[in-house]
Design an enzyme around this catalytic site. Structure first.
Site, PDB file in Angstrom:
ATOM      1  CB  SER A  98      -0.899   0.027   1.236  1.00 36.89           C
ATOM      2  OG  SER A  98      -1.711  -1.115   1.289  1.00 36.89           O
TER       3      SER A  98
HETATM    4  N1  SAH Z   1      -0.093  -4.861   3.993  1.00 35.23           N
HETATM    5  C1  SAH Z   1       0.530  -5.519   2.887  1.00 35.23           C
HETATM    6  C2  SAH Z   1      -0.359  -5.397   1.669  1.00 35.23           C
HETATM    7  C3  SAH Z   1      -0.412  -6.643   0.895  1.00 35.23           C
HETATM    8  S1  SAH Z   1      -1.626  -6.691  -0.391  1.00 35.23           S
HETATM    9  C4  SAH Z   1       1.906  -4.940   2.677  1.00 35.23           C
HETATM   10  O1  SAH Z   1       2.292  -4.054   3.455  1.00 35.23           O
HETATM   11  O2  SAH Z   1       2.629  -5.382   1.795  1.00 35.23           O
HETATM   12  C5  SAH Z   1      -2.875  -7.703   0.338  1.00 35.23           C
HETATM   13  C6  SAH Z   1      -2.481  -9.098   0.668  1.00 35.23           C
HETATM   14  O3  SAH Z   1      -3.659  -9.781   1.142  1.00 35.23           O
HETATM   15  C7  SAH Z   1      -1.967  -9.932  -0.501  1.00 35.23           C
HETATM   16  O4  SAH Z   1      -0.683 -10.396  -0.208  1.00 35.23           O
HETATM   17  C8  SAH Z   1      -2.980 -11.057  -0.624  1.00 35.23           C
HETATM   18  O5  SAH Z   1      -2.413 -12.303  -1.016  1.00 35.23           O
HETATM   19  C9  SAH Z   1      -3.542 -11.139   0.788  1.00 35.23           C
HETATM   20  N2  SAH Z   1      -4.837 -11.810   0.896  1.00 35.23           N
HETATM   21  C10 SAH Z   1      -5.920 -11.703   0.082  1.00 35.23           C
HETATM   22  N3  SAH Z   1      -6.925 -12.495   0.509  1.00 35.23           N
HETATM   23  C11 SAH Z   1      -6.460 -13.133   1.630  1.00 35.23           C
HETATM   24  C12 SAH Z   1      -7.021 -14.087   2.534  1.00 35.23           C
HETATM   25  N4  SAH Z   1      -8.253 -14.592   2.382  1.00 35.23           N
HETATM   26  N5  SAH Z   1      -6.245 -14.517   3.557  1.00 35.23           N
HETATM   27  C13 SAH Z   1      -4.985 -14.051   3.739  1.00 35.23           C
HETATM   28  N6  SAH Z   1      -4.401 -13.139   2.921  1.00 35.23           N
HETATM   29  C14 SAH Z   1      -5.131 -12.683   1.881  1.00 35.23           C
END
Ligand code: SAH
Length: 216
Positions: free
Chosen positions: A65
């Protein structure tokens, strides 16, 4: 967390011009954003852009993000330092590292194996010890570790899963994006016994929350 002063000036500028300038006031959040070396969490091809004012790809079709959004969500959780937090969507592990400085314990779930492995390596190299990671489907939360004082979603479900709300402690807050791609809002849901109060905070664009696990 191990101290890392590399690119400190860029982080100071990021906090001043992107974060404090837009109204984030929580000193602990601003301090955490100054300390965590964000450039270590982005792929090497994007490292020069690590402190820019936008999200970046982290592989597997996912994104880290925008720094302001990370700070905004951290502030919205209203953390004092003694909380147990559940994070859904470890991704790069950057937000996990920020939260590790703001709370007592962080439990973070990711569904993509490759991302979780990378995040684990970086968090360990920074000697962050109050974080537990798990490869699982975040829709189910982490029952064994519940209740949580705070829950943060890094990916957007259509509706906030009630299973997650049930894992909030009384008085606990869940902050996350909700809604379909193109029409998401960031909400904060506060638990008062069996009553849940929802506040709408911002229009946002997050990757969707998906069910099941993935290797890559
Ligand atoms: N806060 C993170 C943002 C990652 S993007 C950072 O600082 O990098 C969002 C993430 O949520 C992705 O890696 C995606 O794989 C994960 N995600 C999506 N659905 C999910 C679920 N049901 N359980 C666990 N992770 C999930």
């Amino acid at each position: 967390m191990k101290a890392d002063n590399e690119r400190q000036q860029e982080r100071d500028f990021m906090v001043r011009f992107q974060i404090a300038a837009r109204g984030i006031r929580d000193k602990r959040v601003l301090d955490a954003m100054r300390r965590v070396p964000r450039h270590l969490f982005v792929p090497s091809s994007y490292r020069v852009e690590a402190y820019e004012d936008y999200p970046l790809p982290i592989g597997s079709g996912q994104t880290i993000s925008q720094p302001f959004i990370v700070a905004f969500m951290a502030e919205a959780l209203l953390l004092k330092g003694d909380e147990r937090i559940l994070e859904i969507g470890t991704g790069s592990g950057y937000q996990t590292a920020i939260l590790s400085l703001l709370a007592k314990e962080v439990y973070s779930i990711e569904r993509i194996d490759a991302l979780l492995d990378r995040a684990r390596t970086i968090l360990e190299s920074l000697e962050i010890t109050n974080v537990e990671l798990r490869l699982a489907d975040g829709f189910y939360g982490w029952e064994e570790k519940a209740p949580f004082d705070a829950i943060i979603l890094s990916a957007a479900p259509f509706d906030i899963p009630s299973l997650l709300l049930q894992q909030l402690a009384d008085g606990g807050r869940l902050v996350g994006p909700v809604g379909p791609l193109g029409a998401q809002t960031l909400v904060r849901v506060t638990r008062h016994g069996q009553h849940f109060e929802t506040e709408t905070l911002l229009d946002v664009a997050f990757v969707p929350m998906r069910s099941g696990l993935s290797k890559v």
